[in-house]
Design a protein around this motif. Structure first.
Motif, PDB file in Angstrom:
ATOM      1  N   THR A 186      -6.225   2.947  11.127  1.00 33.95           N
ATOM      2  CA  THR A 186      -4.800   2.619  11.043  1.00 33.95           C
ATOM      3  C   THR A 186      -4.616   1.343  10.232  1.00 33.95           C
ATOM      4  N   LEU A 187      -3.590   1.348   9.394  1.00 30.53           N
ATOM      5  CA  LEU A 187      -3.369   0.254   8.449  1.00 30.53           C
ATOM      6  C   LEU A 187      -1.947  -0.271   8.530  1.00 30.53           C
ATOM      7  N   SER A 188      -1.834  -1.568   8.357  1.00 31.46           N
ATOM      8  CA  SER A 188      -0.532  -2.177   8.127  1.00 31.46           C
ATOM      9  C   SER A 188      -0.329  -2.262   6.613  1.00 31.46           C
ATOM     10  N   PRO A 189       0.869  -1.958   6.124  1.00 31.57           N
ATOM     11  CA  PRO A 189       1.091  -2.035   4.676  1.00 31.57           C
ATOM     12  C   PRO A 189       1.393  -3.451   4.201  1.00 31.57           C
ATOM     13  N   ALA A 190       1.521  -4.394   5.149  1.00 37.20           N
ATOM     14  CA  ALA A 190       2.063  -5.713   4.813  1.00 37.20           C
ATOM     15  C   ALA A 190       1.143  -6.533   3.903  1.00 37.20           C
ATOM     16  N   ARG A 191       1.761  -7.215   2.965  1.00 41.88           N
ATOM     17  CA  ARG A 191       1.014  -8.075   2.039  1.00 41.88           C
ATOM     18  C   ARG A 191       0.196  -9.109   2.785  1.00 41.88           C
ATOM     19  N   SER A 192       0.765  -9.653   3.847  1.00 41.03           N
ATOM     20  CA  SER A 192       0.049 -10.709   4.570  1.00 41.03           C
ATOM     21  C   SER A 192      -1.191 -10.184   5.291  1.00 41.03           C
ATOM     22  N   HIS A 193      -1.333  -8.861   5.410  1.00 49.13           N
ATOM     23  CA  HIS A 193      -2.494  -8.289   6.101  1.00 49.13           C
ATOM     24  C   HIS A 193      -3.525  -7.714   5.143  1.00 49.13           C
ATOM     25  N   VAL A 194      -3.394  -8.027   3.867  1.00 53.03           N
ATOM     26  CA  VAL A 194      -4.207  -7.309   2.878  1.00 53.03           C
ATOM     27  C   VAL A 194      -5.712  -7.420   3.127  1.00 53.03           C
ATOM     28  N   GLU A 195      -6.180  -8.569   3.584  1.00 50.29           N
ATOM     29  CA  GLU A 195      -7.632  -8.707   3.774  1.00 50.29           C
ATOM     30  C   GLU A 195      -8.131  -7.779   4.869  1.00 50.29           C
ATOM     31  N   GLN A 196      -7.377  -7.722   5.985  1.00 50.41           N
ATOM     32  CA  GLN A 196      -7.779  -6.837   7.081  1.00 50.41           C
ATOM     33  C   GLN A 196      -7.650  -5.374   6.675  1.00 50.41           C
ATOM     34  N   ILE A 252      -4.969   6.615  -1.107  1.00 52.06           N
ATOM     35  CA  ILE A 252      -4.098   5.475  -0.850  1.00 52.06           C
ATOM     36  C   ILE A 252      -4.359   4.435  -1.933  1.00 52.06           C
ATOM     37  N   LEU A 253      -3.274   3.802  -2.359  1.00 56.52           N
ATOM     38  CA  LEU A 253      -3.343   2.930  -3.528  1.00 56.52           C
ATOM     39  C   LEU A 253      -2.813   1.546  -3.178  1.00 56.52           C
ATOM     40  N   TYR A 254      -3.493   0.543  -3.684  1.00 56.49           N
ATOM     41  CA  TYR A 254      -3.019  -0.840  -3.559  1.00 56.49           C
ATOM     42  C   TYR A 254      -2.163  -1.153  -4.780  1.00 56.49           C
ATOM     43  N   ARG A 255      -0.930  -1.511  -4.563  1.00 55.93           N
ATOM     44  CA  ARG A 255      -0.054  -1.808  -5.689  1.00 55.93           C
ATOM     45  C   ARG A 255       0.545  -3.193  -5.545  1.00 55.93           C
ATOM     46  N   ASN A 256      -0.210  -4.172  -5.876  1.00 54.31           N
ATOM     47  CA  ASN A 256       0.364  -5.509  -5.888  1.00 54.31           C
ATOM     48  C   ASN A 256       0.229  -6.018  -7.310  1.00 54.31           C
ATOM     49  N   THR A 257       1.340  -5.976  -8.016  1.00 54.75           N
ATOM     50  CA  THR A 257       1.274  -6.327  -9.434  1.00 54.75           C
ATOM     51  C   THR A 257       0.860  -7.785  -9.626  1.00 54.75           C
ATOM     52  N   TRP A 311       0.846  -1.195   0.000  1.00 55.39           N
ATOM     53  CA  TRP A 311       0.000   0.000   0.000  1.00 55.39           C
ATOM     54  C   TRP A 311       0.870   1.229   0.000  1.00 55.39           C
ATOM     55  N   GLU A 312       0.389   2.258  -0.711  1.00 59.83           N
ATOM     56  CA  GLU A 312       1.180   3.473  -0.811  1.00 59.83           C
ATOM     57  C   GLU A 312       0.239   4.681  -0.856  1.00 59.83           C
ATOM     58  N   CYS A 313       0.588   5.713  -0.092  1.00 58.20           N
ATOM     59  CA  CYS A 313      -0.193   6.950  -0.167  1.00 58.20           C
ATOM     60  C   CYS A 313       0.356   7.748  -1.341  1.00 58.20           C
ATOM     61  N   ILE A 314      -0.492   8.025  -2.337  1.00 55.16           N
ATOM     62  CA  ILE A 314       0.020   8.680  -3.542  1.00 55.16           C
ATOM     63  C   ILE A 314      -0.097  10.199  -3.459  1.00 55.16           C
ATOM     64  N   SER A 364      -7.475  -7.956 -10.388  1.00 54.36           N
ATOM     65  CA  SER A 364      -8.428  -8.511  -9.431  1.00 54.36           C
ATOM     66  C   SER A 364      -9.593  -7.536  -9.291  1.00 54.36           C
ATOM     67  N   THR A 365     -10.662  -8.015  -8.651  1.00 54.57           N
ATOM     68  CA  THR A 365     -11.914  -7.262  -8.747  1.00 54.57           C
ATOM     69  C   THR A 365     -12.052  -6.123  -7.746  1.00 54.57           C
ATOM     70  N   PHE A 366     -11.221  -6.063  -6.717  1.00 56.48           N
ATOM     71  CA  PHE A 366     -11.492  -5.000  -5.755  1.00 56.48           C
ATOM     72  C   PHE A 366     -10.827  -3.678  -6.117  1.00 56.48           C
ATOM     73  N   PRO A 367     -11.449  -2.567  -5.671  1.00 59.86           N
ATOM     74  CA  PRO A 367     -10.906  -1.262  -6.029  1.00 59.86           C
ATOM     75  C   PRO A 367      -9.482  -1.118  -5.518  1.00 59.86           C
ATOM     76  N   THR A 368      -8.658  -0.378  -6.239  1.00 62.30           N
ATOM     77  CA  THR A 368      -7.270  -0.267  -5.828  1.00 62.30           C
ATOM     78  C   THR A 368      -6.947   1.102  -5.250  1.00 62.30           C
ATOM     79  N   ALA A 369      -7.809   2.120  -5.465  1.00 64.10           N
ATOM     80  CA  ALA A 369      -7.537   3.448  -4.911  1.00 64.10           C
ATOM     81  C   ALA A 369      -8.688   3.876  -4.018  1.00 64.10           C
TER      82      ALA A 369
END
Ligand code: ADP
Ligand code: MG
Length: 332
Positions: free
Chosen positions: A310-320, A43-48, A35-38, A53-58
């Protein structure tokens, strides 16, 4: 978009998002930040790997804070205006919402301290008024309310007062002297939270903590003359239980169910916030949980509200992280 009652001034809920950096431990275990604040609001999801995938990324909010933003910045550019309105007699609540380990306590502790420092600054600059600041602190765990300033473990009862609304019976209030007194009281609260706990993490992820500052002031020239204009309000700093248990039910809009694994206060708060953010004037179910009953005067109406997600940027936490963002979207 929002309905306005006749003459009613209604504030919308301020929704802030704070992304924490990866921890050293996460970096050491090759965790990836997705995740990155642009800019200041998106905030943007950037997992190439998940492109297409179907969920919104921004996602866009009132303000987003990147991992390298300090808590002072979050305070000054977000919570400050709302917290300080208490000196003008306006109730407010500031919430930290997010999964366990996303930075709720880190954020809320700093915001509480900055607010108290500034309130005392304000008081010293306005000597034409006499101020009293009272501190109280509770924890809500499994719908039981406990006083964090008291060492006896007896749950506090909520009572309905015809004039003051819901009050917490026998709650201890301390007149706050200054900032260092605050630090002293906060460490008492911290110690109380830990007493008798074998699995502290488990508990802190399931319990809500409310620090309340109740502030009264009156113009000195009228003191003791009976016709003084007294202002009274409170500001609440709410460090919520981890959202992981309620997240799915919340984002799916599921009706509240009984069950030990579902946090009634967190779910009810979600429903109340959703209704408030839509500007609905119909029935709001404040009485369905201890948290919302206690905070009712400081939520909605003329009160001001900020939610810091509050958010964790970690890939393993993406669902939460997505669940937290969906909650944040419902609140704005
Ligand atoms: P929570 O209360 O949501 O469970 P914490 O506030 O305890 O999470 O944060 C988890 C860990 O991450 C703590 O060690 C905390 O110091 C650290 N942390 C949280 N947010 C930040 C941040 N914005 N910058 C640096 N470290 C942070
Ligand atoms: Mg915490």
């Amino acid at each position: 978009e929002k309905m306005q009652g006749a003459g009613a001034r209604e504030e919308k809920i301020l929704v802030l998002v704070r992304l924490r950096p990866l921890s050293e431990k996460e970096v050491a275990s090759n965790e990836v930040a997705d995740w990155e604040c642009i800019n200041d609001t998106s905030i943007l999801y950037r997992n190439t790997l998940r492109e297409g995938s179907t969920f919104p990324t921004a996602y866009t909010f009132d303000r987003v804070f990147r991992g390298d933003c300090s808590t002072r910045q979050v305070y000054e550019e977000g919570a400050q205006q709302i917290a300080l309105s208490v000196v003008n007699g306006i109730n407010s609540s500031i919430f930290a919402y997010g999964q366990t380990s996303s930075g709720k306590t880190y954020t809320m502790d700093g915001i509480t301290e900055f607010t108290v420092a500034e309130i005392f600054d304000y008081i010293h600059r306005h000597e034409e008024r006499a101020f009293v600041v009272k501190f109280s602190a509770i924890e809500i765990y499994n719908e039981a309310v406990r006083d964090l300033l008291s060492s006896d473990n007896i749950p506090l009862r909520l009572l309905d007062d015809p004039e003051r609304g819901t009050i917490i019976e026998k709650i201890r209030e301390e007149v706050l002297r200054d900032w260092s007194h605050l630090k002293e009281l906060l460490s008492i609260c911290e110690a109380q939270r830990q007493i008798g706990e074998t699995a502290l993490n488990e508990k802190s992820s399931r319990s809500h903590q409310i620090i309340r500052l109740a502030i009264e002031s009156s113009a000195r020239e009228f003191l003791g003359k009976g016709n003084s204009t007294t202002l009274a309000a409170s500001v609440n700093f709410v460090d919520l239980a981890g959202s992981e248990r309620a997240a799915q039910a919340l984002s799916a809009g599921t009706r509240l169910k009984e069950g030990s694994h579902i946090n009634r206060s967190l779910l009810t708060l979600g429903t109340v916030i959703r209704k408030l953010s839509k500007g609905r004037h119909g029935h709001i179910n404040y009485r369905d949980s201890k948290l919302t009953r206690i905070l009712q005067p400081c939520l909605g109406g003329n009160a001001r509200t900020a939610i810091i997600c509050t958010l964790s940027p970690a890939r393993s936490h993406v669902e939460q992280t997505r669940n937290t963002l969906l909650f944040a979207c419902c609140a704005k």
